[in-house]
Design an enzyme around this catalytic site. Structure first.
Site, PDB file in Angstrom:
ATOM      1  N   GLU A 119      -1.615  -2.594  -8.021  1.00  0.00           N
ATOM      2  CA  GLU A 119      -2.723  -2.914  -7.047  1.00  0.00           C
ATOM      3  C   GLU A 119      -3.459  -1.535  -6.918  1.00  0.00           C
ATOM      4  O   GLU A 119      -2.748  -0.517  -6.428  1.00  0.00           O
ATOM      5  CB  GLU A 119      -2.514  -3.823  -6.118  1.00  0.00           C
ATOM      6  CG  GLU A 119      -1.684  -3.288  -4.788  1.00  0.00           C
ATOM      7  CD  GLU A 119      -2.132  -2.426  -3.726  1.00  0.00           C
ATOM      8  OE1 GLU A 119      -3.434  -2.717  -3.925  1.00  0.00           O
ATOM      9  OE2 GLU A 119      -1.555  -1.866  -3.120  1.00  0.00           O
ATOM     10  N   HIS A 122      -4.951  -5.430  -1.466  1.00  0.00           N
ATOM     11  CA  HIS A 122      -6.148  -5.376  -0.146  1.00  0.00           C
ATOM     12  C   HIS A 122      -6.980  -6.149  -0.188  1.00  0.00           C
ATOM     13  O   HIS A 122      -8.100  -5.741   0.406  1.00  0.00           O
ATOM     14  CB  HIS A 122      -6.600  -3.679  -0.251  1.00  0.00           C
ATOM     15  CG  HIS A 122      -5.395  -3.009  -0.037  1.00  0.00           C
ATOM     16  ND1 HIS A 122      -4.687  -2.300  -1.097  1.00  0.00           N
ATOM     17  CD2 HIS A 122      -5.164  -2.023   0.861  1.00  0.00           C
ATOM     18  CE1 HIS A 122      -3.584  -1.559  -0.542  1.00  0.00           C
ATOM     19  NE2 HIS A 122      -3.940  -1.122   0.695  1.00  0.00           N
ATOM     20  N   SER A 161       0.741  -1.160  -0.023  1.00  0.00           N
ATOM     21  CA  SER A 161       0.056   0.059  -0.064  1.00  0.00           C
ATOM     22  C   SER A 161       0.872   1.401   0.264  1.00  0.00           C
ATOM     23  O   SER A 161       1.791   1.465  -0.947  1.00  0.00           O
ATOM     24  CB  SER A 161      -0.844  -0.094   1.200  1.00  0.00           C
ATOM     25  OG  SER A 161      -1.938   0.941   0.922  1.00  0.00           O
TER      26      SER A 161
END
Length: 301
Positions: free
Chosen positions: A208, A275, A110
């Site tokens: 992502e 996630h 992230s």
């Protein structure tokens, strides 16, 4: 020159630090218990649970914890407690000389993508994109935990298999690609342009996304393409794109297809990285092979 960390063994010490946002103590305590069950010794940065607005302390505090872990010879792995926001504020101020003298795995994803990018660009450091991720029910899946344990403590790196149930699997094309796996969170890849983004020519780009508006994804991919940062790319590995309305007339899948078709490179979607549910772990910066027919992202080195 690449900085390649050694794999961990029972008795090694690892440290949790918070380069970005403040974590919940209970969740980190549970993660520490899992690591200790593997025989690792766990400690914490001095400011790991500080809070300053959306950050885990000031920039100086978060940076100090990271650099102390980098330079402590007893620490063999550096875990980020969470992502959130803020690692981009300090990613250019890490002790890169210390990293090259004593490389150790940084673990996170992230917002932590920014650290992976900066460390690879400056030092060639191999990092681990992933974490001990809790599911919606609060439990930790055995698949996720075992993936991280193997990446940290066993020789080599396990191949990751595309999952048909992941929406991005619909974007898989044909062909194969070989190159360094670079990337992670799209927001951080775009933010790194001009200062922390490594050269992507010949690379396999991992992407992502979580909780972004489709227009934001469009803006970022448009900028990356039109500025030439994706020229010469070897291939694209698509992880989990979560938080989108997939039933709309023009979904994020439609948008991604537009951008990726223009690149004319092999694309492997459906990878459980990000996630979503039961995410796995991959090494960032090492040589990878993308095989669309087999549906695998593997690591031959």
């Amino acid at each position: 020159m690449a900085a390649i960390p050694s794999k961990l063994k029972a008795g090694d010490r690892v440290r949790f630090v918070s380069p970005a946002s403040t974590p919940e103590r209970e969740g980190i305590a549970r993660r520490a218990e899992i690591l200790e069950s593997w025989g690792l010794k766990v400690d914490f940065g001095r400011h790991a649970f500080e809070k300053k607005a959306y950050l885990a302390g000031t920039d100086e505090e978060r940076l100090a914890d990271l650099n102390e872990a980098i330079n402590d010879p007893e620490i063999r792995g550096i875990f980020s407690t969470r992502g959130g926001k803020g690692s981009y504020r300090i990613a250019d101020r890490l002790d890169f000389d210390g990293v090259q003298k004593d490389p150790k795995f940084p673990i996170g994803f992230s917002d932590i993508t920014m650290l992976h990018l900066s460390l690879y660009k400056r030092c060639g450091l191999i990092g681990l994109h992933g974490a001990l991720a809790a599911e919606e029910d609060g439990n930790f899946s055995a698949e996720n935990s075992e993936a991280l344990r193997r990446a940290l403590m066993q020789p080599g790196f396990a191949a990751v298999l595309s999952r048909p149930e992941e929406p991005t699997s619909a974007l898989t094309t044909g062909g194969t690609a070989n190159g360094r796996l670079i990337g992670g969170n799209l927001d951080m890849v775009a933010m790194a342009v001009g200062w922390a983004l490594p050269d992507l020519r010949g690379a396999i780009l991992l992407l992502e996304v979580v909780n972004m508006h489709i227009g934001q994804v469009d803006r970022q991919l448009t900028m990356l393409r039109k500025a030439g940062h994706l020229n010469g790319l070897g291939g694209v590995a698509l992880g989990q794109f979560t938080g989108f309305d997939l039933k709309s007339d023009f979904s994020v899948i439609n948008l991604l297809r537009e951008h990726l078709d223009a690149l004319d490179v092999p694309v492997l979607g459906g990878l459980p990285l990000g996630h979503g549910s039961r995410p796995l772990v991959v090494p960032i910066g090492t040589t990878a092979r993308l095989d669309t027919a087999a549906g695998t992202l593997s690591f031959p080195d």
